[in-house]
Design a protein around this motif. Structure first.
Motif, short mmCIF file in Angstrom:
data_model
loop_
_atom_site.label_atom_id
_atom_site.label_comp_id
_atom_site.label_asym_id
_atom_site.label_seq_id
_atom_site.Cartn_x
_atom_site.Cartn_y
_atom_site.Cartn_z
N PRO A 4 5.04 -0.27 1.48
CA PRO A 4 5.18 -0.63 0.02
C PRO A 4 6.12 -1.57 -0.29
O PRO A 4 6.61 -1.77 -1.66
CB PRO A 4 5.85 1.07 -0.34
CG PRO A 4 6.09 1.36 0.66
CD PRO A 4 5.52 1.62 1.97
N SER A 17 1.10 -0.96 -0.59
CA SER A 17 -0.50 -0.25 -0.09
C SER A 17 1.09 1.32 0.14
O SER A 17 2.41 1.26 -0.40
CB SER A 17 -0.36 0.19 1.35
OG SER A 17 0.68 0.57 2.30
N GLU A 18 0.86 2.73 -0.07
CA GLU A 18 1.03 3.86 0.13
C GLU A 18 2.21 3.73 1.20
O GLU A 18 3.43 4.13 1.54
CB GLU A 18 -0.07 4.88 -0.07
CG GLU A 18 -0.38 5.14 -1.77
CD GLU A 18 -0.69 7.27 -1.91
OE1 GLU A 18 -0.28 7.27 -1.04
OE2 GLU A 18 -1.42 6.69 -2.76
N GLU A 19 1.43 3.31 2.54
CA GLU A 19 1.62 3.72 3.77
C GLU A 19 3.48 2.37 3.70
O GLU A 19 3.91 2.40 4.38
CB GLU A 19 0.96 3.26 4.67
CG GLU A 19 0.81 4.31 5.03
CD GLU A 19 -0.78 4.12 4.09
OE1 GLU A 19 -1.48 3.21 3.44
OE2 GLU A 19 -1.92 5.69 3.72
#
Length: 202
Positions: free
Chosen positions: A25, A21-23
């Motif tokens: 990666p 995810s963006e948080e």
């Protein structure tokens, strides 16, 4: 000299996420308590792939020579405190490696051979010393790691002595792993030879 005296830094675990995810990666392989025994015999295939944040990746990625200790779990006949050695082979095969948050990793101080410390820790574990340093919360056993490290002694050998011992133990372990691999492949070889014999007989 106590075990606490040889440790330079602790590295906390991170279970991360199942998907990027963006948080989170960054792909890492996360060593669990269940992976400690397979790793000790050179089997790395079941270590799960997880994804962690940039901060965790920077602070918690392990390097060769680090050790991973199981701090929660165990059983009535198996204490917590099992240890896994982060080898060059593990790093080469899996790349980035962290430990789960049911474990903690540590790195030894300059002047200590990591493999010697790992084998000494195994010696302590196999003598059931860690049963003396366990608490229990909600049915789960937890290693009282600080107490154990402050209480358990380790021989104050010179680095040269440690290196000699580590070299000898490493050679023995490599022979054991080689014999295990040969024994593992014998049934496959036997099956292949029988198939060849059947084809020739036909």
């Amino acid at each position: 000299m106590r075990l606490a005296d040889v440790i330079d830094v602790f590295i906390a675990g991170d279970w991360g996420n199942e998907s990027p995810s963006e948080e989170t990666p960054n792909a890492v392989y996360c060593v669990r308590g269940a992976d400690i025994v397979p790793i000790s015999i050179g089997e790395f295939g079941d270590i799960p792939l997880r994804y962690v944040s940039d901060k965790s990746f920077e602070e918690k990625t392990l390097r060769a020579g680090d050790m991973i200790v199981e701090k929660s779990g165990g059983s009535p006949t198996q204490s917590t405190g099992r240890v896994s050695y982060v080898s060059e082979a593990l790093i080469t095969e899996k790349g980035a490696v962290v430990c789960t948050n049911f474990c903690v990793a540590f790195r030894v101080k300059t002047g200590w051979n990591p493999y010697f410390v790992y084998q000494y820790w195994n010696h302590i574990y196999n003598n059931n010393i860690f049963f003396n340093f366990e608490g229990k919360t909600s049915g789960l056993k937890n290693l009282q790691l600080d107490n154990a490290l402050k209480a358990i002694e380790i021989p104050d050998y010179t680095l040269e002595q440690q290196n000699r011992i580590a070299e000898t133990l490493l050679k023995i372990e490599q022979k054991v792993l080689l014999n295990r691999a040969i024994n593992h492949n014998l049934p496959i070889l036997d099956h292949s030879l029988r198939a060849v014999e059947v084809r020739h007989a036909a």
